[in-house]
Design an enzyme around this catalytic site. Sequence first.
Site, mmCIF file in Angstrom:
data_model
loop_
_atom_site.group_PDB
_atom_site.id
_atom_site.type_symbol
_atom_site.label_atom_id
_atom_site.label_comp_id
_atom_site.label_asym_id
_atom_site.label_seq_id
_atom_site.Cartn_x
_atom_site.Cartn_y
_atom_site.Cartn_z
ATOM 1 N N CYS A 71 -10.479 4.465 28.343
ATOM 2 C CA CYS A 71 -10.962 3.297 29.094
ATOM 3 C C CYS A 71 -11.863 2.389 28.263
ATOM 4 C CB CYS A 71 -11.756 3.745 30.326
ATOM 5 S SG CYS A 71 -10.923 4.927 31.368
ATOM 6 N N GLY A 106 -25.990 -1.426 31.549
ATOM 7 C CA GLY A 106 -26.808 -1.725 32.713
ATOM 8 C C GLY A 106 -26.014 -2.387 33.814
ATOM 9 N N ASN A 107 -26.650 -2.478 34.994
ATOM 10 C CA ASN A 107 -25.980 -3.111 36.127
ATOM 11 C C ASN A 107 -26.016 -4.632 35.992
ATOM 12 O OD1 ASN A 107 -28.577 -3.950 36.904
ATOM 13 N ND2 ASN A 107 -28.857 -2.210 38.288
ATOM 14 N N VAL A 108 -25.460 -5.321 36.971
ATOM 15 C CA VAL A 108 -25.362 -6.781 36.907
ATOM 16 C C VAL A 108 -26.743 -7.423 36.748
ATOM 17 C CG1 VAL A 108 -24.755 -8.840 38.230
ATOM 18 C CG2 VAL A 108 -23.179 -6.898 38.174
ATOM 19 N N ARG A 151 -13.422 -4.007 23.965
ATOM 20 C CA ARG A 151 -12.304 -4.932 24.228
ATOM 21 C C ARG A 151 -12.776 -6.376 24.236
ATOM 22 N NH1 ARG A 151 -11.361 -7.698 28.666
ATOM 23 N NH2 ARG A 151 -12.900 -6.511 29.842
ATOM 24 N N ARG A 152 -13.881 -6.630 24.959
ATOM 25 C CA ARG A 152 -14.401 -7.996 25.008
ATOM 26 C C ARG A 152 -14.898 -8.447 23.638
ATOM 27 N NH1 ARG A 152 -17.443 -6.582 30.650
ATOM 28 N NH2 ARG A 152 -15.854 -7.373 32.091
ATOM 29 N N SER A 186 -18.452 -3.781 26.162
ATOM 30 C CA SER A 186 -17.021 -3.507 26.053
ATOM 31 C C SER A 186 -16.472 -3.834 24.664
ATOM 32 C CB SER A 186 -16.273 -4.344 27.106
ATOM 33 O OG SER A 186 -14.912 -4.468 26.785
ATOM 34 N N ARG A 196 -19.828 5.729 44.160
ATOM 35 C CA ARG A 196 -20.996 5.651 43.287
ATOM 36 C C ARG A 196 -22.107 4.893 44.016
ATOM 37 N NH1 ARG A 196 -19.200 2.499 38.340
ATOM 38 N NH2 ARG A 196 -21.379 2.786 37.744
ATOM 39 N N THR A 226 -29.463 -6.198 35.448
ATOM 40 C CA THR A 226 -29.985 -5.942 34.099
ATOM 41 C C THR A 226 -29.329 -6.867 33.092
ATOM 42 O OG1 THR A 226 -30.383 -3.627 34.642
ATOM 43 C CG2 THR A 226 -30.262 -4.178 32.307
ATOM 44 N N ARG A 227 -28.010 -6.985 33.180
ATOM 45 C CA ARG A 227 -27.276 -7.787 32.191
ATOM 46 C C ARG A 227 -27.616 -9.269 32.298
ATOM 47 N NH1 ARG A 227 -21.652 -4.781 30.878
ATOM 48 N NH2 ARG A 227 -22.332 -2.675 31.327
ATOM 49 N N LYS A 232 -10.155 0.170 36.700
ATOM 50 C CA LYS A 232 -10.259 0.155 35.232
ATOM 51 C C LYS A 232 -11.060 1.350 34.704
ATOM 52 C CE LYS A 232 -14.291 -2.921 34.743
ATOM 53 N NZ LYS A 232 -14.775 -4.149 34.089
ATOM 54 N N ASP A 233 -11.843 2.021 35.572
ATOM 55 C CA ASP A 233 -12.601 3.208 35.151
ATOM 56 C C ASP A 233 -11.778 4.492 35.231
ATOM 57 O OD1 ASP A 233 -14.877 1.650 34.802
ATOM 58 O OD2 ASP A 233 -15.638 2.055 36.823
#
Length: 319
Positions: free
Chosen positions: A244, A152-154, A129-130, A127, A11, A156-157, A81-82
């Site tokens: 997932c 979003g990516n790191v 789960r979280r 997530s 990716r 962005t978050r 995990k994906d």
Amino acid sequence: MSTKALRLGTRRSKLAMAQSGQVAKAVREVTGRPVELVEITTYGDVSRAHLAQIGGTGVFVTALRDALVRGEVDFAVHSLKDLPTAQPEELVLAAVPVREDPRDVIVARDALKFTDLPRGARIGTGSPRRMAQLNGYARGHGLDIETVPIRGNVDTRIGYVRDGELDAVVLAAAGLNRIGRSDEVTDFLSVDTVLPAPGQGALAIECAADNASLIAALAELDDPFTRAAVTAERSLLAALEAGCSAPVGALADLLADGQIVKEMRLRGVVGTTDGSRTVQLSTTGPVPETDEGAAALGRELAAEMLAQGAAGLMGERAQ
């Protein structure tokens, strides 16, 4: 062996490129061949919908697998995990390298820890789960939090925290470690508080099932303990018929007596995203010597969780 460059499908995200770059270096060392990265855009990269809405299962993986099947790349690197739990017959999981830190972490304003966040703190995560576990912990410990769905990516978050929109975000420790940003972590969430996603922190190296020489070379990067652990975790996920993006956490860890690894403990949790209901169980047994033994451990724990009502807590189950 050929000196022709091996094509590694990855990716395009900063994290994926960092992970693939590390694997490329290791593959060069074991094969003596150059490795070139082939960037591939996946559906999960271009869709703006939340992962729970678009299904989660395989959205970051399918395009990479299609490129492998078509012979456009020789092997691919995924965040384990994906990866959907069903393995296509034409592809093989050639290696699962040593796992990074599987824990989740908090990046919060004012360097706050999770339990020090103010009442009503807004915590961002994409997530379920979280959300389920954070809300469940908060309910049990008198904390007042609001979980906010984000994507979003790191950058962005973490930007949501820097800009004051959120008090904190939850990320995977492994991802931040791999892109050299672990110094931004304000709190590591104990696995006793939040169990990670099945396979979190581990990478999957996949190639065509008929490429015996490459399978043999990539096998040099395989870590048997990591493979046993993630096989048990993913077997649990599969037996729960959960995708997932389902609110399922699982972690298999090795229990050692001094330097000798004696047993494997597998823990699993399923919960409603508001944290009001959870099923959390664990089992411990000898370290599995085969993939089938590890998978059996996962199936056994899943059966116990289903007997306690886990299916009713997951929303729509994977088909």
